[in-house]
Design an enzyme around this catalytic site. Structure first.
Site, mmCIF file in Angstrom:
data_model
loop_
_atom_site.group_PDB
_atom_site.id
_atom_site.type_symbol
_atom_site.label_atom_id
_atom_site.label_comp_id
_atom_site.label_asym_id
_atom_site.label_seq_id
_atom_site.Cartn_x
_atom_site.Cartn_y
_atom_site.Cartn_z
ATOM 1 C CE LYS A 1 -3.887 1.910 2.616
ATOM 2 N NZ LYS A 1 -4.816 1.391 4.007
ATOM 3 C CB SER A 43 -8.276 3.281 3.044
ATOM 4 O OG SER A 43 -7.247 2.830 3.927
ATOM 5 C CB SER A 45 -8.074 0.333 6.131
ATOM 6 O OG SER A 45 -9.083 1.456 5.810
#
Lengths: 99, 492
Positions: free
Chosen positions: B82, B157, B181
């Protein structure tokens, strides 16, 4: 149920170091009102004598030996600076020259 | 057959192929890169690829294998990270304009541990700006799309990492989970996602959103792969004062699908939430019934403060975010406004130009709830309710070994439908935020489909008991094939 006024939004923005465009103010009033209405739910819980939880990990585990380790050299620390000079970050002047 | 036409298998499958010599790490990484080139224009899972470095690292892994110096079960395996994890010499954008031009001078501990284990970092994945969102629609670089239906959200997310795995570009990826997330996008895309216990994985090099809630964890198609990644990235790190000293021994080799004696708690509050899709509820009950057949028993438990979790979470997370994001001021890194004639104007103009709407909204709420006159009513109150939520779990775990429920009240919703009202977007995290507030581990794994979209089963465990969660999740995957289903492959 409007609680937050455009004036308050501007005050909060100043505290947060945000400058809002005029068209951002009213939507933020609406959004913050909606969020505060929602979180207002917590008022119905009796929390007298309840200790707050700030951190899950016990504080005792957080200490390490107070010894300096390797760190960035100056060039690396400044590598991302939008402006730098010598060994320093360059920012707009904050102190007026005397005289 | 065109390179990249076949989705990559699990780490375990790739490892066997590497061990028998039927494939090289370079070939695996070439396949991953080819798939990214073909598929990513449709999904936008990635913000940047490291083709050259990844191929070099793969070649080094092949050389090690030849010398019989394999570093770990991840040696030569491609992984996506990420884009809020620092990696020296690479950009770290947090999907924000405010970090434009930033190149990380250091590497996050979790990423460094992956590299030390021989894993090949393939690229950086898309996210909601600063990990603030539940759909990956808040990325400054455009949303990630769900490979099961491109008109629906990928979840967020960590939507980019979830999709990179779901689309078979990489077998595993890293995300971060502050309020769901990792688990929520895993559920949206039909993959496995694990949020470890708070403190299990060092947060050093993870750009902070809400420091008391943030935790790094893996995505994979199998529970076993997530366990393999967790064993590599977990462990104490002197650079993160909140990282825990306990060792992470999962004993995966002893897993045999038997869950005899495990008591699964079903919180009654999770199943009477308004907004829970009955089809999602049914899939979860079917999954629990599967585990009962393998020897687990089930009992009802109660988490009485569940309905307060989202409100508590948004007060604490925004307060911490408003403080953490104060560092983005245009002085040391990232964007600086051209309107920088004096210091205060520079701060304000830089931040206003650099942050997107949702980030500004959260900074505003966080600043408000921490400001004089409101602190006790909002922030302190939320911290007190956090104590009550923790106690709920403590109490429930005296009656069961783990808790099962839905990861999300519904399947992935259509893009653009929740962006106008932040509160409706926040409600999709109703089942996930409690684990962050209580610091406990949570696992989401696919347990069926509804309306053509994957449904997620969430298992919540006692602090530091990832082992039970993963063992039970693995047992479920031995019985079912939901995790082996692939989204239909189309080309743009």
């Amino acid at each position: 149920m409007a609680r937050i006024t455009p004036e308050e939004i501007k005050q909060i923005a100043a505290l947060a170091r945000l400058s809002l465009a005029p068209e951002e103010v009213v939507p933020l009033c609406r959004d913050l009102d909606s969020m505060l209405d929602y979180v207002g739910l917590l008022a119905e819980i009796d929390t007298r004598d309840i200790e707050p939880t700030a951190q899950i990990v016990p504080a005792a585990s957080m200490l390490r030996v107070d010894k300096a380790g390797a760190s960035f050299n100056t060039a690396l620390a400044l590598a991302n600076a939008p402006a730098s000079e010598g060994a320093a970050f360059l920012v707009p002047k904050v102190i007026e020259e005397e005289g | 057959m065109a390179a990249g036409s076949i989705p990559l298998g699990t780490c375990a499958e790739l490892r066997r192929a590497l061990d028998t010599g039927s494939v090289s790490a370079v070939q695996i990484v070439e396949t991953a890169l080819a798939r990214a080139r073909t598929l990513d224009p449709m999904f936008h899972a990635f913000l940047g690829m490291r083709e050259e470095r990844a191929l070099e690292q793969a070649a080094a892994a092949d050389a090690r294998r030849l010398r019989k110096e394999v570093l770990s079960p991840l040696d030569g395996i491609p992984i996506a990270i990420k884009d809020n994890l620092a990696h020296a010499g690479e950009p770290t954008t947090c999907a924000s304009r405010i970090l434009s031009g930033y190149v990380s001078p250091y590497t996050a501990t979790a990423v460094a541990r992956l590299e030390a284990a021989g894993a090949v970092i393939l690229g950086r994945t898309n996210l909601d700006e600063f990990a603030m969102g539940s759909s990956t629609e808040n990325s400054a670089f455009g949303p990630t799309r769900n490979p099961w239906d491109r008109t629906r959200i990928a979840g967020g997310s960590s939507g980019g990492s979830a999709v990179a795995v779901a689309a078979g570009i990489v077998p595993v990826a890293l995300g971060s989970d502050t309020g769901g997330s990792i688990r929520q996008p895993a559920a949206c895309t039909g993959v496995v996602g694990l949020k470890p216990t708070y403190g299990r994985v060092s947060r050093y090099g993870l750009v902070a959103f809400a420091s008391s809630l943030d935790q790094i964890g893996p995505f994979g198609r199998s529970v076993a792969d997530c366990a393999t990644v967790l064993e590599v990235i977990a462990g104490h790190d002197p650079k993160d004062a909140t990282s825990l000293p306990e060792s992470t021994t999962l004993s995966c080799d002893k897993w045999n699908g038997d869950v005899t004696g495990i008591v699964i708690g079903l919180p009654k509050e999770f199943f009477c939430t308004s907004g829970l899709d009955p089809a999602v509820r049914d899939r979860v009950h079917e999954a629990v019934a599967h585990l009962e057949k393998r020897g687990a028993s089930v009992r009802e438990v109660s988490l009485p403060h569940t309905k307060y979790a989202i409100a508590t979470y948004y007060l604490i997370a925004t307060a911490e975010a408003s403080s953490n994001l104060a560092r983005f001021d245009g002085v040391r890194y990232g964007h600086r406004s051209a309107e920088a004639h004096d210091l205060d104007t520079m701060y304000q103009a830089t931040r206003s130009e650099g942050f997107g709407a949702e980030v500004k909204r959260r900074i505003m709420l966080g600043t408000y709830v921490l400001s004089a006159g409101y602190y006790d009513a909002y922030y302190r109150k939320a911290q007190q309710v956090r104590t009550l939520l923790r106690r709920d779990f403590d109490q429930a775990f005296t009656q069961c070994d783990l808790i099962a429920g839905p990861t999300m009240p519904e399947v992935a919703f259509a893009m653009g439908t929740r962006t106008a009202d932040p509160v409706t977007m926040y409600l999709s995290d109703v089942y996930t935020v409690s684990a962050n507030l209580a610091g406990i581990p949570g696992l989401s794994l696919p347990c069926g489909f509804h309306d053509g979209m994957p449904v997620g089963l969430q298992l919540l465990g006692k602090p530091l008991d990832e082992s039970t969660l993963l063992r039970v999740g693995d047992a479920y995957q031995r019985e079912t094939d939901w995790h082996l289903r692939r989204p239909p492959e189309r080309t743009a």
